[in-house]
Write an enzyme that holds these catalytic residues in place. Structure first.
Site, PDB file in Angstrom:
ATOM      1  N   CYS A   1      43.608  44.332  40.717  1.00 14.11           N
ATOM      2  CA  CYS A   1      42.844  43.609  41.741  1.00 14.11           C
ATOM      3  C   CYS A   1      41.370  43.529  41.375  1.00 14.11           C
ATOM      4  O   CYS A   1      40.717  44.550  41.166  1.00 14.11           O
ATOM      5  CB  CYS A   1      42.993  44.298  43.094  1.00 14.11           C
ATOM      6  SG  CYS A   1      42.037  43.487  44.396  1.00 14.11           S
TER       7      CYS A   1
ATOM      8  N   ARG B   1      38.089  44.628  44.516  1.00 13.02           N
ATOM      9  CA  ARG B   1      38.090  45.964  45.102  1.00 13.02           C
ATOM     10  C   ARG B   1      36.752  46.481  45.593  1.00 13.02           C
ATOM     11  O   ARG B   1      36.685  47.566  46.160  1.00 13.02           O
ATOM     12  CB  ARG B   1      38.660  46.963  44.083  1.00 13.02           C
ATOM     13  CG  ARG B   1      40.131  46.811  43.883  1.00 13.02           C
ATOM     14  CD  ARG B   1      40.640  47.819  42.869  1.00 13.02           C
ATOM     15  NE  ARG B   1      40.567  47.344  41.492  1.00 13.02           N
ATOM     16  CZ  ARG B   1      40.705  48.116  40.433  1.00 13.02           C
ATOM     17  NH1 ARG B   1      40.865  49.416  40.574  1.00 13.02           N
ATOM     18  NH2 ARG B   1      40.661  47.597  39.213  1.00 13.02           N
TER      19      ARG B   1
ATOM     20  N   TRP C   1      41.344  37.805  50.516  1.00 12.64           N
ATOM     21  CA  TRP C   1      41.269  36.355  50.534  1.00 12.64           C
ATOM     22  C   TRP C   1      41.440  35.854  49.100  1.00 12.64           C
ATOM     23  O   TRP C   1      41.365  36.635  48.148  1.00 12.64           O
ATOM     24  CB  TRP C   1      39.978  35.829  51.155  1.00 12.64           C
ATOM     25  CG  TRP C   1      38.724  36.433  50.610  1.00 12.64           C
ATOM     26  CD1 TRP C   1      38.041  36.051  49.499  1.00 12.64           C
ATOM     27  CD2 TRP C   1      37.997  37.540  51.172  1.00 12.64           C
ATOM     28  NE1 TRP C   1      36.936  36.853  49.327  1.00 12.64           N
ATOM     29  CE2 TRP C   1      36.882  37.771  50.344  1.00 12.64           C
ATOM     30  CE3 TRP C   1      38.183  38.355  52.306  1.00 12.64           C
ATOM     31  CZ2 TRP C   1      35.963  38.789  50.602  1.00 12.64           C
ATOM     32  CZ3 TRP C   1      37.259  39.360  52.551  1.00 12.64           C
ATOM     33  CH2 TRP C   1      36.163  39.554  51.713  1.00 12.64           C
TER      34      TRP C   1
ATOM     35  N   GLU D   1      43.463  31.457  41.486  1.00  7.14           N
ATOM     36  CA  GLU D   1      44.853  31.849  41.767  1.00  7.14           C
ATOM     37  C   GLU D   1      45.665  30.642  42.219  1.00  7.14           C
ATOM     38  O   GLU D   1      46.831  30.478  41.859  1.00  7.14           O
ATOM     39  CB  GLU D   1      44.920  32.883  42.895  1.00  7.14           C
ATOM     40  CG  GLU D   1      44.212  34.171  42.625  1.00  7.14           C
ATOM     41  CD  GLU D   1      44.418  35.133  43.793  1.00  7.14           C
ATOM     42  OE1 GLU D   1      43.505  35.237  44.632  1.00  7.14           O
ATOM     43  OE2 GLU D   1      45.486  35.747  43.878  1.00  7.14           O
TER      44      GLU D   1
END
Ligand code: ARG
Length: 415
Positions: A105, A108, A282, A287
């Site tokens: 991720c 973070r 979000w 992506e």
């Protein structure tokens, strides 16, 4: 340094989530019938794991009071019942640390702001469904997205928690027809299963039909079998895609949903395993634009975009794919901005990620990072995250985990 070979064929760029190779999400060709329910981590909690977590909680939360009485109480509870119950503060901290440790991720930096919805008393499928819809509404906030996790009942010696079969609470259906898929090919197996379980797709079927929730209850409801729950349309915020410079872009009729909510990873904290703990952040534009809408095994839109742009698609060397991916990304950013929906871009998010890494190092902690997931799928070398090495991913402490059974369920193969 090159990313591993599967990096180009798997889902997602920035999420708190594993990119699962497409091949692993589909049921094997020779998939047997429904396998018997296999208990996962039903055994008693390991007291050492529990103690390690409780000590971590007290070390990082000095205001929580003395650690020794809590350690003694937890050990006593495990000896007596086989498990223990996290305090609300422990659960919140555990979920936040699981996010902090998610090597894949990029978002973070704000791990401390994760909002917890504690629903550990919920095992009944109707209630799980209602709470999932509640999660969507509370996290979406008309576009001012809030990072949120809803934690349902854990697995334990006296029973199982519920299961959410969907890999994300919001996903678009993929309908197989004549060797092709209408919609998102990634969900073709899951869409088949939802229909087998009684889901009726909208008529006519479209490319962006929101799938229903498929849920199995926990506790006394384990035996009931999976249930299908439609998500109310007003709980799903979507953004129609337009381009800041190209009016024709709107005619492609593309859209995406505002909220990515990973729903099939278990949350493991101090020896306790919560199999249903959907969480969201979000989106980062790439992506959606450079993976979901671009990948050949997803919506595969690059050729259409390139043609509309008037690019020469006769050879890869004209870089038509690269140019189309950039314009798709610009369209996603523009559309979400216009709609007032939170969305990161890969430049800003990369900078914030390096701040997170520095903060973790300053706090004396290891910072596990999976390079191939953190580097964005376009313009990698233009972002600072590309140009360095990181600590290896670890497998200890509070963590989100994707087990094989959850992968199989999301692929449409009941286990
Ligand atoms: N990449 C996934 C998707 O496109 C979402 C993963 C989570 N992403 C996030 N920004 N929290 O649906």
């Amino acid at each position: 340094m090159a990313p591993p070979p599967d990096a180009g064929t798997v889902d997602a760029g920035s999420g708190a989530l594993p990119r699962v190779p497409a091949a692993r999400t589909a049921p094997p060709a020779s998939a047997p019938g429904p396998a018997p329910v296999t208990p996962t981590r039903h055994v008693a909690v390991d007291p050492a794991e529990a103690e390690e977590f409780v000590r971590l909680f007290h070390t990082e939360n000095p205001g929580a009071g003395p650690v020794e009485p809590r350690v003694a109480a937890v050990r006593e509870e495990i000896a007596r019942t086989g498990t223990y119950v996290h305090t609300g503060a422990e659960l919140e901290f555990g979920a936040r640390v699981a996010w902090r440790s998610s090597a894949r991720c990029i978002g973070r930096l704000y791990w401390r702001s994760l909002h917890l919805r504690d629903r550990r008393h919920v095992t009944e499928p109707d209630e799980v469904a209602a709470e999932c819809v509640g999660h969507l509404r509370e996290a979406t906030r008309k576009g001012r997205i809030r990072s949120t996790i809803t934690v349902f009942a854990p697995d334990g010696p006296s029973g199982r928690g519920p299961r959410i079969w969907n890999e994300q609470l919001i996903r678009y259906a993929g309908y197989r027809a004549g060797g092709r898929v209408l919609g998102d090919p990634r969900t073709a197996g899951f869409t088949d299963t939802a229909r087998t379980l009684g889901w009726t797709p909208p008529s006519p079927m479209g490319r962006f039909d929101v799938l229903p929730l498929v849920l199995s209850g926990g506790g006394e409801h384990v035996k009931d079998g999976p249930q299908v729950h439609e998500i109310p349309a007003d709980a799903v915020l979507e953004v129609p895609l337009t381009h800041p410079d190209h009016a024709w872009f709107a005619d492609l009729d593309l859209r995406w949903h505002a909220l990515p909510v990973i729903s099939n990873m278990r949350l493991d904290i101090g020896g306790i395993s919560y199999p249903a703990a959907p969480f969201n952040g979000w989106y980062m534009a790439t992506e959606i634009a450079a993976r979901n809408l671009a990948d050949a095994d997803r919506y595969d839109m690059l050729a259409e975009v390139a043609e509309a742009m008037g690019l020469d698609t006769s050879s890869d060397r004209t870089l038509w794919r690269d140019r189309a991916a950039v314009e798709l990304t610009a369209a996603v950013q523009h559309s979400f901005d216009e709609a007032g929906v939170s969305l990161a871009d890969h430049h800003g998010e990369s900078r914030r990620f390096l701040r997170f890494v520095e903060k973790e190092e300053a706090a004396g902690r290891k910072c596990p990072v999976d390079w191939s997931w953190i580097v964005p799928p376009i313009s990698g070398g233009l972002t600072p995250v590309f140009h360095r090495y990181y600590d290896e991913p670890t497998d200890t402490g509070p963590m989100f985990r994707l087990d094989d059974q959850a992968v199989a369920r999301a692929g449409g193969c009941p286990v």
